[in-house]
Each structure stands twice: as structure tokens, then as C-alpha cells.
Scaffold this motif. Structure first.
Motif, PDB file in Angstrom:
ATOM      1  N   ARG A  42       0.872  -1.178   0.000  1.00 36.33           N
ATOM      2  CA  ARG A  42       0.000   0.000   0.000  1.00 36.33           C
ATOM      3  C   ARG A  42       0.906   1.224   0.000  1.00 36.33           C
ATOM      4  O   ARG A  42       1.926   1.246   0.693  1.00 36.33           O
ATOM      5  CB  ARG A  42      -0.858  -0.035   1.254  1.00 36.33           C
ATOM      6  CG  ARG A  42      -1.837   1.088   1.398  1.00 36.33           C
ATOM      7  CD  ARG A  42      -2.729   0.821   2.629  1.00 36.33           C
ATOM      8  NE  ARG A  42      -3.771   1.786   2.735  1.00 36.33           N
ATOM      9  CZ  ARG A  42      -3.725   2.877   3.497  1.00 36.33           C
ATOM     10  NH1 ARG A  42      -2.662   3.105   4.241  1.00 36.33           N
ATOM     11  NH2 ARG A  42      -4.730   3.711   3.531  1.00 36.33           N
ATOM     12  N   SER A  52      -3.752   1.371  -3.293  1.00 39.01           N
ATOM     13  CA  SER A  52      -3.693  -0.023  -2.873  1.00 39.01           C
ATOM     14  C   SER A  52      -4.287  -0.869  -3.996  1.00 39.01           C
ATOM     15  O   SER A  52      -4.665  -0.343  -5.048  1.00 39.01           O
ATOM     16  CB  SER A  52      -4.469  -0.232  -1.567  1.00 39.01           C
ATOM     17  OG  SER A  52      -5.822   0.115  -1.743  1.00 39.01           O
ATOM     18  N   THR A  53      -4.336  -2.162  -3.777  1.00 44.26           N
ATOM     19  CA  THR A  53      -4.966  -3.039  -4.761  1.00 44.26           C
ATOM     20  C   THR A  53      -6.156  -3.729  -4.105  1.00 44.26           C
ATOM     21  O   THR A  53      -6.177  -3.922  -2.889  1.00 44.26           O
ATOM     22  CB  THR A  53      -3.990  -4.104  -5.284  1.00 44.26           C
ATOM     23  OG1 THR A  53      -3.481  -4.858  -4.193  1.00 44.26           O
ATOM     24  CG2 THR A  53      -2.841  -3.467  -6.042  1.00 44.26           C
ATOM     25  N   LYS A  54      -7.113  -4.058  -4.917  1.00 47.62           N
ATOM     26  CA  LYS A  54      -8.278  -4.811  -4.446  1.00 47.62           C
ATOM     27  C   LYS A  54      -8.382  -6.075  -5.277  1.00 47.62           C
ATOM     28  O   LYS A  54      -8.161  -6.045  -6.487  1.00 47.62           O
ATOM     29  CB  LYS A  54      -9.561  -4.002  -4.593  1.00 47.62           C
ATOM     30  CG  LYS A  54      -9.644  -2.868  -3.607  1.00 47.62           C
ATOM     31  CD  LYS A  54     -11.054  -2.387  -3.460  1.00 47.62           C
ATOM     32  CE  LYS A  54     -11.086  -1.384  -2.309  1.00 47.62           C
ATOM     33  NZ  LYS A  54     -12.367  -1.298  -1.711  1.00 47.62           N
ATOM     34  N   ARG A  56     -10.314  -8.971  -7.147  1.00 46.95           N
ATOM     35  CA  ARG A  56     -11.586  -9.227  -7.806  1.00 46.95           C
ATOM     36  C   ARG A  56     -11.730 -10.734  -7.953  1.00 46.95           C
ATOM     37  O   ARG A  56     -10.825 -11.409  -8.434  1.00 46.95           O
ATOM     38  CB  ARG A  56     -11.623  -8.589  -9.201  1.00 46.95           C
ATOM     39  CG  ARG A  56     -11.598  -7.078  -9.174  1.00 46.95           C
ATOM     40  CD  ARG A  56     -13.024  -6.543  -9.062  1.00 46.95           C
ATOM     41  NE  ARG A  56     -13.046  -5.110  -8.888  1.00 46.95           N
ATOM     42  CZ  ARG A  56     -13.230  -4.239  -9.858  1.00 46.95           C
ATOM     43  NH1 ARG A  56     -13.388  -4.653 -11.096  1.00 46.95           N
ATOM     44  NH2 ARG A  56     -13.257  -2.958  -9.602  1.00 46.95           N
ATOM     45  N   SER A  76      -6.240  -8.643  -9.543  1.00 44.90           N
ATOM     46  CA  SER A  76      -6.116  -7.491  -8.649  1.00 44.90           C
ATOM     47  C   SER A  76      -6.236  -6.233  -9.488  1.00 44.90           C
ATOM     48  O   SER A  76      -5.715  -6.167 -10.599  1.00 44.90           O
ATOM     49  CB  SER A  76      -4.766  -7.499  -7.939  1.00 44.90           C
ATOM     50  OG  SER A  76      -4.689  -8.574  -7.040  1.00 44.90           O
ATOM     51  N   TYR A  79      -6.514   0.665  -6.745  1.00 46.95           N
ATOM     52  CA  TYR A  79      -7.570   1.410  -6.070  1.00 46.95           C
ATOM     53  C   TYR A  79      -6.932   2.633  -5.423  1.00 46.95           C
ATOM     54  O   TYR A  79      -5.829   2.556  -4.872  1.00 46.95           O
ATOM     55  CB  TYR A  79      -8.219   0.522  -5.007  1.00 46.95           C
ATOM     56  CG  TYR A  79      -9.264   1.220  -4.174  1.00 46.95           C
ATOM     57  CD1 TYR A  79     -10.517   1.516  -4.680  1.00 46.95           C
ATOM     58  CD2 TYR A  79      -8.993   1.578  -2.861  1.00 46.95           C
ATOM     59  CE1 TYR A  79     -11.475   2.157  -3.914  1.00 46.95           C
ATOM     60  CE2 TYR A  79      -9.944   2.221  -2.085  1.00 46.95           C
ATOM     61  CZ  TYR A  79     -11.180   2.508  -2.613  1.00 46.95           C
ATOM     62  OH  TYR A  79     -12.119   3.144  -1.852  1.00 46.95           O
ATOM     63  N   LYS A  81      -7.786   5.818  -2.711  1.00 48.89           N
ATOM     64  CA  LYS A  81      -8.699   6.425  -1.747  1.00 48.89           C
ATOM     65  C   LYS A  81      -8.139   7.804  -1.403  1.00 48.89           C
ATOM     66  O   LYS A  81      -7.057   7.912  -0.826  1.00 48.89           O
ATOM     67  CB  LYS A  81      -8.796   5.576  -0.479  1.00 48.89           C
ATOM     68  CG  LYS A  81      -9.756   6.176   0.531  1.00 48.89           C
ATOM     69  CD  LYS A  81      -9.901   5.325   1.756  1.00 48.89           C
ATOM     70  CE  LYS A  81     -10.878   5.976   2.713  1.00 48.89           C
ATOM     71  NZ  LYS A  81     -10.980   5.267   3.974  1.00 48.89           N
TER      72      LYS A  81
END
Length: 107
Positions: A42, A52-54, A56, A76, A79, A81
Motif C-alpha cells: 500500500r 492499494s490493490t483490491k 476481484r 487485482s 484502487y 482512496k
């Protein structure tokens, strides 16, 4: 703003730096952020936000052209924020949708 526009803006705001040096700095920052995300790390820039990565999950998709069912594998995705300071600067002086006066109908 594109990467080249960012470089030109930073070079103009920092005349003591040569354009190739600014290009190297910007490219290095982007490469480091990309490498960290590829490792699953992150990246947090205080006051700006966090990258960061999310994950799927695998899913069943559809080819929009043929309508054929296609299996989409797990992956991945990056992402971002935004941080509190960034949100506040963007929304500085903006009226929230709930407080806006209703639009008047014109005849």
C-alpha cells in the motif's frame, strides 16, 4: 492533466531544475508506486491519499458483441482512496447537493 503537462508545469514552477531532471523525478515516483502495488504493498501519501490493490473474484462475463458467456479469472485492480485534505481542497466552496436550491422550471 497528462504526465507531460505535469512535467511541464513542475519544470515551470521550479526553474532551478532542468526539464530532464523533472521528467526523471516524475517517472521515478510513478515507477515506485507501480512497483509497490505490483508487490501488493500500500502506498500512502499523507494529505493526498492512498494507493492499494483490491482483489476481484473470478466471475462469468459476457462478450458484448456476441452475447457469448466468458469466464473472467480472478485479478487485482488498483484502487485510490483520497485523503481528507485532498477531499477538503476539492470540495472547498462547493455546495453539497442537499443544500443546493432546487432548479426552477422555465416555461
Amino acid at each position: 492533466m497528462t504526465k507531460s503537462e505535469l512535467i511541464a508545469h513542475l519544470a515551470g514552477a521550479n526553474p532551478h531544475l532542468r526539464q530532464p531532471d523533472v521528467e526523471l523525478i516524475v517517472s521515478t515516483i510513478f515507477e515506485e508506486i507501480t512497483a509497490a502495488l505490483a508487490r501488493g504493498d500500500r502506498v500512502e501519501l499523507r494529505g493526498f491519499g492512498a494507493f492499494s490493490t483490491k482483489a476481484r473474484d473470478p466471475r462469468t462475463g459476457r462478450n458484448p458483441r456476441t452475447g457469448e458467456t466468458v469466464e473472467v479469472s480472478a485479478k487485482s485492480v488498483p484502487y485510490f482512496k483520497p485523503g481528507k485534505e485532498l477531499r477538503e481542497r476539492i470540495n472547498k466552496g462547493a455546495t453539497s447537493p442537499a443544500r443546493r436550491a432546487p432548479a426552477r422550471a422555465t416555461a
